[in-house]
Scaffold this active site. Structure first.
Site, PDB file in Angstrom:
ATOM      1  N   CYS A 114      25.632  68.689 -47.682  1.00 56.21           N
ATOM      2  CA  CYS A 114      26.393  67.720 -48.487  1.00 56.21           C
ATOM      3  C   CYS A 114      25.557  66.969 -49.515  1.00 56.21           C
ATOM      4  CB  CYS A 114      27.147  66.753 -47.579  1.00 56.21           C
ATOM      5  SG  CYS A 114      28.346  67.597 -46.534  1.00 56.21           S
ATOM      6  N   HIS A 250      28.535  59.280 -49.959  1.00 56.60           N
ATOM      7  CA  HIS A 250      29.197  60.522 -49.563  1.00 56.60           C
ATOM      8  C   HIS A 250      30.515  60.184 -48.861  1.00 56.60           C
ATOM      9  CE1 HIS A 250      29.966  64.463 -48.198  1.00 56.60           C
ATOM     10  NE2 HIS A 250      29.513  64.315 -46.963  1.00 56.60           N
ATOM     11  N   ASN A 280      36.406  65.274 -46.908  1.00 56.81           N
ATOM     12  CA  ASN A 280      34.990  65.528 -47.190  1.00 56.81           C
ATOM     13  C   ASN A 280      34.871  66.844 -47.951  1.00 56.81           C
ATOM     14  OD1 ASN A 280      32.296  66.226 -47.089  1.00 56.81           O
ATOM     15  ND2 ASN A 280      32.042  65.801 -44.902  1.00 56.81           N
TER      16      ASN A 280
HETATM   17  N1  COA Z   1      43.505  64.755 -33.675  1.00 56.82           N
HETATM   18  C1  COA Z   1      43.642  64.201 -32.444  1.00 56.82           C
HETATM   19  N2  COA Z   1      42.641  64.154 -31.549  1.00 56.82           N
HETATM   20  C2  COA Z   1      41.455  64.672 -31.928  1.00 56.82           C
HETATM   21  C3  COA Z   1      41.246  65.267 -33.163  1.00 56.82           C
HETATM   22  C4  COA Z   1      42.347  65.293 -34.054  1.00 56.82           C
HETATM   23  N3  COA Z   1      42.250  65.829 -35.296  1.00 56.82           N
HETATM   24  N4  COA Z   1      39.991  65.677 -33.246  1.00 56.82           N
HETATM   25  C5  COA Z   1      39.399  65.368 -32.083  1.00 56.82           C
HETATM   26  N5  COA Z   1      40.290  64.759 -31.282  1.00 56.82           N
HETATM   27  C6  COA Z   1      40.102  64.267 -29.919  1.00 56.82           C
HETATM   28  C7  COA Z   1      38.930  64.904 -29.235  1.00 56.82           C
HETATM   29  O1  COA Z   1      39.332  66.115 -28.649  1.00 56.82           O
HETATM   30  C8  COA Z   1      38.602  63.861 -28.194  1.00 56.82           C
HETATM   31  O2  COA Z   1      39.450  64.027 -27.102  1.00 56.82           O
HETATM   32  P1  COA Z   1      38.908  63.873 -25.622  1.00 56.82           P
HETATM   33  O3  COA Z   1      38.380  62.469 -25.532  1.00 56.82           O
HETATM   34  O4  COA Z   1      40.139  64.122 -24.794  1.00 56.82           O
HETATM   35  O5  COA Z   1      37.845  64.899 -25.468  1.00 56.82           O
HETATM   36  C9  COA Z   1      38.986  62.551 -28.843  1.00 56.82           C
HETATM   37  O6  COA Z   1      39.795  62.889 -29.989  1.00 56.82           O
HETATM   38  C10 COA Z   1      37.813  61.703 -29.300  1.00 56.82           C
HETATM   39  O7  COA Z   1      36.856  62.512 -29.899  1.00 56.82           O
HETATM   40  P2  COA Z   1      35.536  61.889 -30.487  1.00 56.82           P
HETATM   41  O8  COA Z   1      34.670  63.000 -30.952  1.00 56.82           O
HETATM   42  O9  COA Z   1      34.969  60.863 -29.577  1.00 56.82           O
HETATM   43  O10 COA Z   1      36.139  61.087 -31.718  1.00 56.82           O
HETATM   44  P3  COA Z   1      35.349  60.211 -32.717  1.00 56.82           P
HETATM   45  O11 COA Z   1      35.809  58.821 -32.649  1.00 56.82           O
HETATM   46  O12 COA Z   1      33.856  60.457 -32.643  1.00 56.82           O
HETATM   47  O13 COA Z   1      35.824  60.819 -34.119  1.00 56.82           O
HETATM   48  C11 COA Z   1      35.043  62.288 -35.809  1.00 56.82           C
HETATM   49  C12 COA Z   1      35.579  62.173 -34.399  1.00 56.82           C
HETATM   50  C13 COA Z   1      34.775  63.750 -36.106  1.00 56.82           C
HETATM   51  C14 COA Z   1      36.083  61.743 -36.772  1.00 56.82           C
HETATM   52  C15 COA Z   1      33.742  61.459 -35.913  1.00 56.82           C
HETATM   53  O14 COA Z   1      32.881  61.769 -34.857  1.00 56.82           O
HETATM   54  C16 COA Z   1      33.027  61.670 -37.208  1.00 56.82           C
HETATM   55  O15 COA Z   1      33.511  61.329 -38.251  1.00 56.82           O
HETATM   56  N6  COA Z   1      31.805  62.197 -37.142  1.00 56.82           N
HETATM   57  C17 COA Z   1      31.003  62.414 -38.323  1.00 56.82           C
HETATM   58  C18 COA Z   1      31.525  63.591 -39.062  1.00 56.82           C
HETATM   59  C19 COA Z   1      30.951  63.682 -40.438  1.00 56.82           C
HETATM   60  O16 COA Z   1      30.748  62.711 -41.096  1.00 56.82           O
HETATM   61  N7  COA Z   1      30.712  64.884 -40.857  1.00 56.82           N
HETATM   62  C20 COA Z   1      30.260  65.110 -42.161  1.00 56.82           C
HETATM   63  C21 COA Z   1      29.071  65.892 -42.187  1.00 56.82           C
HETATM   64  S1  COA Z   1      28.604  66.107 -43.835  1.00 56.82           S
END
Ligand code: COA
Length: 329
Positions: A114, A250, A280
């Site tokens: 990214c 970003h 993103n």
């Molecule tokens: N809809 C509903 N539930 C979802 C989901 C969706 N689209 N995606 C994941 N979940 C669920 C997961 O399965 C998990 O369920 P579980 O607790 O039963 O296992 C639950 O939501 C929580 O998951 P978690 O990973 O703890 O959520 P989070 O608060 O960390 O949010 C992201 C997930 C991906 C949004 C977050 O971790 C994030 O933004 N990470 C950084 C990603 C990023 O910036 N990437 C860019 C790289 S350049």
């Protein structure tokens, strides 16, 4: 003081097809509420079936020409396309852009995930300020939705497609690209990856067929590095965050953006947020956000901007620049 390199023209493009959170609700077990609360994303733009990274890159350069005129490309002697999703492993997508616009220029792709477009700006700065190039066309273009696992709700809702392009050339003081911070920590390669011709990481972990991300780990890394990289870029530039007119991070997740803004002590009106509209789109995210800010009249000549990005690698990049100084402004 010798002249710095600066951005003298900008263009951006996002495909017309849009997927809303409601569209995802119809496709998989997710909800508008979950996506908005966790990420701030409402919509993302998706490339058409026959639209790939070179097309997006070319459309962003066409937008640059529309905004600044054909003259903006005159004298471009290097084309860099920062992308994670090139049309082909070779030839470089940059060569396809060079050919499309009939440029007498070198051309290569740059892969730094990214932050790739910020890396491309840093390369452009080095080329221009060393005298090796007169004008560099630095593009970030991404067709990430082509490599998504559309069954994986944890990644499919996060990403979109798009492109942004900038002309970088010498500008008079006090304008131009100032401090850069560029970093990488390949020990985090297993957190975010996708296969090309290899099968495994050096650790032996298999590379994913579609985009794989450990969201929680990447989140923690992002919050940490957005903080350290922006502070270091400010220190190197000699500027205080009070002197930053606009923070352009970003666009991956609104919570990560908010955490970075708060650590910098900036008010909400001094940060650009487009993640709600685009999700993103990786290397395209910062140039697209800049184009939005320009269109909204939020950037004036002489404004100091702070840009920062993070991504697979793991990599990060930050830059402080003073906007303006273009001959055609
Ligand atoms: N809809 C509903 N539930 C979802 C989901 C969706 N689209 N995606 C994941 N979940 C669920 C997961 O399965 C998990 O369920 P579980 O607790 O039963 O296992 C639950 O939501 C929580 O998951 P978690 O990973 O703890 O959520 P989070 O608060 O960390 O949010 C992201 C997930 C991906 C949004 C977050 O971790 C994030 O933004 N990470 C950084 C990603 C990023 O910036 N990437 C860019 C790289 S350049």
């Amino acid at each position: 003081m010798s002249k710095l390199a600066g951005i003298t023209a900008l263009g951006a493009y996002a495909p017309s097809k849009v997927l809303t959170n409601a569209d995802f609700e119809a496709m998989m077990d997710t909800s508008d509420e979950w996506i908005i609360t966790r990420t701030g994303i409402k919509r993302r733009h998706i490339a058409a079936e026959d639209e790939f990274t070179s097309h997006l890159a070319i459309s962003s350069v066409a937008d640059l020409i529309r905004r600044h005129g054909e003259g903006a490309l005159a004298g471009v002697d290097m084309v860099i396309v920062a992308t994670n999703t090139p049309d082909a492993l070779f030839p470089a997508t940059a060569a396809l852009v060079q050919d499309h616009f009939g440029l007498k220029a070198g051309a290569f792709d740059l892969l730094a995930a990214c932050p790739g477009w910020l890396y491309a700006l840093s390369v452009a700065k080095a080329y221009v300020e060393s005298g090796m190039c007169r004008k560099v066309l630095a593009i970030g273009a991404e067709a990430l939705t082509k490599v998504m696992d559309w069954q994986d709700r944890a990644t499919a809702v996060l990403f979109g497609d798009g492109a942004g392009a900038a002309v970088v050339e010498a500008v008079p003081a006090p304008y131009g690209l100032k401090s850069f911070v560029l970093g990488a920590d390949g020990s985090g390669a297993n957190q975010l990856h996708i296969r090309a011709v290899g099968r495994c990481l050096p650790s032996g972990e298999p590379l994913a067929e579609h985009l794989y991300m450990n969201g929680r780990e990447v989140y923690k890394f992002a919050v940490r590095v957005m903080n350290t990289a922006t502070i270091e870029a400010l220190q190197r530039s000699g500027l205080h965050s009070d002197e930053i007119a606009l923070f352009v991070p970003h666009q991956a997740n609104l919570r990560i953006i908010e955490a970075a803004r708060e650590r910098l002590g900036l008010p909400p009106e001094r940060v650009v947020v487009t993640v709600d509209e685009y999700g993103n789109n990786s290397t395209a995210s910062i140039p697209l956000a800049l184009a939005h800010a320009l269109d909204a009249g939020r950037i004036s000549d002489g404004d100091n901007l702070l840009l920062v990005s993070f991504g697979a690698g793991l990599t990060w990049a930050a830059n402080v620049l003073t906007w303006g100084g273009a001959w055609h402004q």
